[in-house]
Motif scaffolding. Structure first.
Motif, mmCIF file in Angstrom:
data_model
loop_
_atom_site.group_PDB
_atom_site.id
_atom_site.type_symbol
_atom_site.label_atom_id
_atom_site.label_comp_id
_atom_site.label_asym_id
_atom_site.label_seq_id
_atom_site.Cartn_x
_atom_site.Cartn_y
_atom_site.Cartn_z
ATOM 1 N N TYR A 99 -43.961 15.687 46.886
ATOM 2 C CA TYR A 99 -43.035 15.321 47.596
ATOM 3 C C TYR A 99 -42.518 16.110 48.689
ATOM 4 O O TYR A 99 -42.758 17.283 48.476
ATOM 5 N N GLN A 112 -39.314 17.003 51.300
ATOM 6 C CA GLN A 112 -38.294 16.893 51.610
ATOM 7 C C GLN A 112 -37.780 17.510 53.026
ATOM 8 O O GLN A 112 -37.605 18.746 52.887
ATOM 9 N N GLN A 166 -32.348 14.967 54.025
ATOM 10 C CA GLN A 166 -33.013 13.770 53.645
ATOM 11 C C GLN A 166 -33.253 13.744 52.106
ATOM 12 O O GLN A 166 -33.497 14.847 51.434
ATOM 13 N N GLY A 167 -33.585 12.502 51.668
ATOM 14 C CA GLY A 167 -33.800 12.397 50.308
ATOM 15 C C GLY A 167 -35.612 12.830 50.271
ATOM 16 O O GLY A 167 -36.253 12.431 51.326
ATOM 17 N N PRO A 168 -36.275 13.235 49.079
ATOM 18 C CA PRO A 168 -37.461 13.350 49.095
ATOM 19 C C PRO A 168 -38.307 12.125 49.447
ATOM 20 O O PRO A 168 -37.873 10.851 49.194
ATOM 21 N N PHE A 185 -42.444 10.438 48.882
ATOM 22 C CA PHE A 185 -43.657 10.644 48.037
ATOM 23 C C PHE A 185 -44.787 10.874 48.812
ATOM 24 O O PHE A 185 -45.002 10.167 49.721
ATOM 25 N N LEU A 226 -39.138 21.120 52.429
ATOM 26 C CA LEU A 226 -39.145 21.559 51.259
ATOM 27 C C LEU A 226 -40.291 20.690 50.596
ATOM 28 O O LEU A 226 -40.257 19.536 50.515
ATOM 29 N N LEU A 268 -41.926 19.643 46.852
ATOM 30 C CA LEU A 268 -41.785 19.694 45.612
ATOM 31 C C LEU A 268 -42.963 18.933 44.724
ATOM 32 O O LEU A 268 -43.438 18.199 45.238
ATOM 33 N N GLY A 294 -40.270 21.282 39.979
ATOM 34 C CA GLY A 294 -40.418 22.836 40.219
ATOM 35 C C GLY A 294 -39.698 23.142 41.329
ATOM 36 O O GLY A 294 -38.664 22.342 41.627
ATOM 37 N N GLU A 295 -39.313 24.380 41.642
ATOM 38 C CA GLU A 295 -38.334 24.781 42.601
ATOM 39 C C GLU A 295 -38.689 24.532 44.009
ATOM 40 O O GLU A 295 -37.962 24.490 44.738
ATOM 41 N N ARG A 312 -40.743 26.146 50.366
ATOM 42 C CA ARG A 312 -40.241 25.711 51.757
ATOM 43 C C ARG A 312 -41.170 26.212 52.859
ATOM 44 O O ARG A 312 -41.257 27.510 52.837
#
Lengths: 111, 112
Positions: B35, B37, B41-43, B45, B88, B90, B104-105, B108
């Motif tokens: 994903y 992000q 904003q939201g992630p 896909f 970011l 993800l 996962g974390e 970035r």
């Protein structure tokens, strides 16, 4: 393409308050996820549900498939609940592999 | 048990460069999804892989590619980086092709 809307975008609450975050989607889904994201980025899955209601500690998630709507409730809110809460839905059929996310609700709980 | 691990955690690239991001799923998980992000904003896909096959692709240009290895780890590659690729990234794993996701974390990426 599913559209996912969350409300409110921002929410400030006093410690101990009951909190509700809402999520609406536009087309049928196979499942709905509630996620929590803390500053720094890490995301934790809170719930995955396709019908009814689930409860975990002070968190409750409900979904109404007919209304295409879900709510996340937090009882007795605490400052450590401060985070962004994100709703995401899985489509049906071949689209079930693709998650569509809302923009998130930023919650701040003040002591 | 270790959770989902991603590397690197932070990286800076310049426009036109290429980047490879890595993800190790939770042991026993056969599905990995990626994903993007963007700040605020939201992630969104990007890809899902299950049993080493691509099972879903989001609305991203061909500059984005991914693969899953026999040990179920995964790489996301982005070529010809643009400023707008700063985000970011993800990774999430799940036991089956659909199911609860473990994230996962993130990595970035900053593109200058």
């Amino acid at each position: 393409k599913n559209e996912v809307e969350q409300s409110p975008q921002n929410l400030t609450a006093q410690e101990g308050e009951f909190i509700t975050i809402n999520c609406s989607y536009s087309v049928g889904i196979s499942a709905l996820h509630w996620l929590q994201q803390h500053p720094g980025g890490g995301i934790v899955s809170l719930f995955m549900l396709s019908s009814g209601k689930k409860k975990h500690g002070r968190l409750i998630a409900t979904i109404n498939i007919q209304e295409k709507h879900s709510s996340l409730h937090i009882t007795a809110s605490h400052p450590r609940d401060s985070a962004v809460y994100i709703c995401a839905v899985s489509g049906t059929g071949a689209g079930s592999y693709q998650l569509t996310f809302g923009k998130g609700t930023k919650l701040s709980v003040i002591p | 048990d270790a959770g989902v691990t991603q590397s690197p955690t932070h990286l800076i690239k310049t426009r036109g460069q290429q980047v490879t991001l890595r993800c190790s799923p939770i042991s026993g998980h056969k599905s990995v999804s990626w994903y993007q992000q963007v700040l605020g904003q939201g992630p969104q896909f990007i890809f899902q892989y299950y049993e080493k096959e691509e099972r879903g692709r989001g609305n991203f240009p061909d500059r984005f590619s991914a693969r899953q290895f026999p040990n179920y780890s995964s790489e996301l590659n982005v070529n010809a980086l643009l400023l707008g690729d700063s985000a970011l990234y993800l990774c999430a794993s799940s036991l089956y092709i659909t199911g609860e996701l473990f994230f996962g974390e993130g990595s970035r990426l900053t593109v200058l």
